[in-house]
Design a protein around this motif. Structure first.
Motif, PDB file in Angstrom:
ATOM      1  N   PHE A 187       0.837  -1.201   0.000  1.00  0.00           N
ATOM      2  CA  PHE A 187       0.000   0.000   0.000  1.00  0.00           C
ATOM      3  C   PHE A 187       0.872   1.250   0.000  1.00  0.00           C
ATOM      4  N   GLN A 188       1.883   1.257   0.850  1.00  0.00           N
ATOM      5  CA  GLN A 188       2.732   2.430   1.002  1.00  0.00           C
ATOM      6  C   GLN A 188       3.509   2.739  -0.277  1.00  0.00           C
ATOM      7  N   GLY A 189       3.899   1.715  -1.015  1.00  0.00           N
ATOM      8  CA  GLY A 189       4.711   1.935  -2.200  1.00  0.00           C
ATOM      9  C   GLY A 189       3.949   1.967  -3.507  1.00  0.00           C
ATOM     10  N   TYR A 190       2.634   1.722  -3.478  1.00  0.00           N
ATOM     11  CA  TYR A 190       1.833   1.646  -4.689  1.00  0.00           C
ATOM     12  C   TYR A 190       1.527   3.063  -5.175  1.00  0.00           C
ATOM     13  N   LYS A 191       1.959   3.389  -6.370  1.00  0.00           N
ATOM     14  CA  LYS A 191       1.792   4.739  -6.918  1.00  0.00           C
ATOM     15  C   LYS A 191       0.314   5.132  -7.042  1.00  0.00           C
ATOM     16  N   LYS A 192      -0.528   4.180  -7.350  1.00  0.00           N
ATOM     17  CA  LYS A 192      -1.960   4.475  -7.472  1.00  0.00           C
ATOM     18  C   LYS A 192      -2.517   4.929  -6.120  1.00  0.00           C
ATOM     19  N   PHE A 193      -2.092   4.277  -5.062  1.00  0.00           N
ATOM     20  CA  PHE A 193      -2.534   4.657  -3.722  1.00  0.00           C
ATOM     21  C   PHE A 193      -2.058   6.070  -3.405  1.00  0.00           C
ATOM     22  N   GLU A 194      -0.813   6.347  -3.768  1.00  0.00           N
ATOM     23  CA  GLU A 194      -0.242   7.679  -3.561  1.00  0.00           C
ATOM     24  C   GLU A 194      -1.064   8.735  -4.305  1.00  0.00           C
ATOM     25  N   ASP A 195      -1.411   8.454  -5.551  1.00  0.00           N
ATOM     26  CA  ASP A 195      -2.209   9.394  -6.341  1.00  0.00           C
ATOM     27  C   ASP A 195      -3.611   9.570  -5.761  1.00  0.00           C
ATOM     28  N   MET A 196      -4.209   8.464  -5.347  1.00  0.00           N
ATOM     29  CA  MET A 196      -5.549   8.551  -4.778  1.00  0.00           C
ATOM     30  C   MET A 196      -5.543   9.315  -3.457  1.00  0.00           C
ATOM     31  N   ARG A 197      -4.503   9.104  -2.659  1.00  0.00           N
ATOM     32  CA  ARG A 197      -4.376   9.852  -1.405  1.00  0.00           C
ATOM     33  C   ARG A 197      -4.200  11.339  -1.685  1.00  0.00           C
ATOM     34  N   ALA A 198      -3.427  11.677  -2.714  1.00  0.00           N
ATOM     35  CA  ALA A 198      -3.221  13.088  -3.070  1.00  0.00           C
ATOM     36  C   ALA A 198      -4.543  13.724  -3.503  1.00  0.00           C
ATOM     37  N   GLU A 199      -5.354  12.982  -4.272  1.00  0.00           N
ATOM     38  CA  GLU A 199      -6.670  13.485  -4.688  1.00  0.00           C
ATOM     39  C   GLU A 199      -7.560  13.715  -3.471  1.00  0.00           C
ATOM     40  N   LEU A 200      -7.545  12.755  -2.545  1.00  0.00           N
ATOM     41  CA  LEU A 200      -8.350  12.884  -1.331  1.00  0.00           C
ATOM     42  C   LEU A 200      -7.875  14.073  -0.504  1.00  0.00           C
ATOM     43  N   GLN A 201      -6.568  14.244  -0.398  1.00  0.00           N
ATOM     44  CA  GLN A 201      -6.014  15.378   0.353  1.00  0.00           C
ATOM     45  C   GLN A 201      -6.431  16.699  -0.278  1.00  0.00           C
ATOM     46  N   ALA A 202      -6.432  16.753  -1.612  1.00  0.00           N
ATOM     47  CA  ALA A 202      -6.864  17.966  -2.313  1.00  0.00           C
ATOM     48  C   ALA A 202      -8.333  18.257  -2.004  1.00  0.00           C
ATOM     49  N   GLU A 203      -9.144  17.208  -1.956  1.00  0.00           N
ATOM     50  CA  GLU A 203     -10.563  17.386  -1.637  1.00  0.00           C
ATOM     51  C   GLU A 203     -10.737  17.859  -0.190  1.00  0.00           C
TER      52      GLU A 203
ATOM     53  N   GLN B 296       6.153  -4.003  -7.546  1.00  0.00           N
ATOM     54  CA  GLN B 296       6.748  -3.562  -8.811  1.00  0.00           C
ATOM     55  C   GLN B 296       5.785  -3.790  -9.974  1.00  0.00           C
ATOM     56  N   THR B 297       5.111  -4.917  -9.975  1.00  0.00           N
ATOM     57  CA  THR B 297       4.183  -5.221 -11.065  1.00  0.00           C
ATOM     58  C   THR B 297       2.958  -4.317 -11.012  1.00  0.00           C
ATOM     59  N   LEU B 298       2.448  -4.069  -9.815  1.00  0.00           N
ATOM     60  CA  LEU B 298       1.321  -3.134  -9.686  1.00  0.00           C
ATOM     61  C   LEU B 298       1.705  -1.755 -10.220  1.00  0.00           C
ATOM     62  N   ASN B 299       2.876  -1.268  -9.840  1.00  0.00           N
ATOM     63  CA  ASN B 299       3.309   0.058 -10.286  1.00  0.00           C
ATOM     64  C   ASN B 299       3.539   0.097 -11.792  1.00  0.00           C
ATOM     65  N   LYS B 300       4.112  -0.943 -12.367  1.00  0.00           N
ATOM     66  CA  LYS B 300       4.307  -0.983 -13.826  1.00  0.00           C
ATOM     67  C   LYS B 300       2.953  -0.960 -14.532  1.00  0.00           C
ATOM     68  N   GLN B 301       2.031  -1.762 -14.032  1.00  0.00           N
ATOM     69  CA  GLN B 301       0.693  -1.830 -14.626  1.00  0.00           C
ATOM     70  C   GLN B 301      -0.004  -0.474 -14.497  1.00  0.00           C
ATOM     71  N   TYR B 302       0.113   0.174 -13.343  1.00  0.00           N
ATOM     72  CA  TYR B 302      -0.521   1.469 -13.133  1.00  0.00           C
ATOM     73  C   TYR B 302       0.110   2.528 -14.024  1.00  0.00           C
ATOM     74  N   ASP B 303       1.443   2.545 -14.091  1.00  0.00           N
ATOM     75  CA  ASP B 303       2.134   3.503 -14.956  1.00  0.00           C
ATOM     76  C   ASP B 303       1.691   3.353 -16.403  1.00  0.00           C
ATOM     77  N   ALA B 304       1.533   2.120 -16.838  1.00  0.00           N
ATOM     78  CA  ALA B 304       1.145   1.865 -18.225  1.00  0.00           C
ATOM     79  C   ALA B 304      -0.297   2.273 -18.501  1.00  0.00           C
ATOM     80  N   SER B 305      -1.159   2.191 -17.480  1.00  0.00           N
ATOM     81  CA  SER B 305      -2.583   2.481 -17.699  1.00  0.00           C
ATOM     82  C   SER B 305      -2.953   3.923 -17.412  1.00  0.00           C
ATOM     83  N   SER B 306      -2.074   4.659 -16.757  1.00  0.00           N
ATOM     84  CA  SER B 306      -2.385   6.022 -16.359  1.00  0.00           C
ATOM     85  C   SER B 306      -1.888   7.015 -17.414  1.00  0.00           C
ATOM     86  N   PRO B 307      -2.792   7.783 -18.003  1.00  0.00           N
ATOM     87  CA  PRO B 307      -2.370   8.737 -19.029  1.00  0.00           C
ATOM     88  C   PRO B 307      -1.463   9.841 -18.483  1.00  0.00           C
TER      89      PRO B 307
END
Length: 189
Positions: free
Chosen positions: A11-27, A157-168
């Motif tokens: 959870f701590q290292g997953y970039k998607k979680f980091e992005d979602m937390r940043a969105e929540l923090q902005a809200e 690592q695989t989650l982050n690669k998959q997220y990087d590839a799917s995130s515009p």
């Protein structure tokens, strides 16, 4: 075969979680700004009542007092609704990340032929561990494990690669020599 995964580390290292937390923090910051404006408006209303030197009990005083009480009610309702909304968003965020993680764990476990994958905490006790934390770590379920059975890094690592590839908004990062397999782990002995 038993595999182990440190879910907290994923959870701590997953970039998607980091992005979602940043969105929540902005809200959260946006709602805090709205709340601050509401409080300032109420303070201004209260100050105007004081400066107008209206006689308590007069129609104008009662109208001002009612408007102030209405504003306070709106503020409390806004605060309660915002807290519920943000709590739901946070719960949904954890649900999405947990789902992504367990799905990836399943894929890797099937690929690497693990029968069971157990959640664990890979942190160990060392000289810098606080005594209260040491007690918690002594109570962990997994006392010993082989490093080859810890699939945390490959899952992350695989989650982050998959997220990087799917995130515009994220440029896909490709490692040198990487080939097509979506789920790949360390070489097994």
């Amino acid at each position: 075969r038993v595999g182990l995964v440190d879910m907290a580390e994923v959870f701590q290292g997953y970039k998607k979680f980091e992005d979602m937390r940043a969105e929540l923090q902005a809200e959260i910051e946006k709602s805090d700004a709205e709340a601050k404006l509401m409080v300032e408006r109420m303070q201004k209303m209260q100050q105007e009542m004081i400066e107008s030197k209206l006689a308590p009990g007069s129609i104008q005083y009662e109208q001002g007092e009612k408007a102030l009480l209405d504003s306070k009610g709106e503020f409390e309702a806004f605060r309660a609704a915002t807290q519920r909304k943000l709590a739901r968003r946070e719960s949904e965020m954890f649900k999405v990340i947990y789902s992504d993680t367990t799905s990836m764990v399943k894929k890797y476990a099937e690929f690497a032929k693990f029968t069971v994958v157990i959640r664990f905490d890979r942190k160990d006790i060392n000289d810098e561990t606080a005594p209260s934390e040491a007690v918690q770590r002594m109570n962990k379920q997994v006392v010993y494990y082989r490093g080859d059975d810890d699939i945390t890094d490959v899952v992350l690592q695989t989650l982050n690669k998959q997220y990087d590839a799917s995130s515009p908004s994220r440029a896909p990062v490709r490692e040198a020599g990487a080939t097509g397999s979506e789920v790949r782990g360390p070489a097994r002995k």
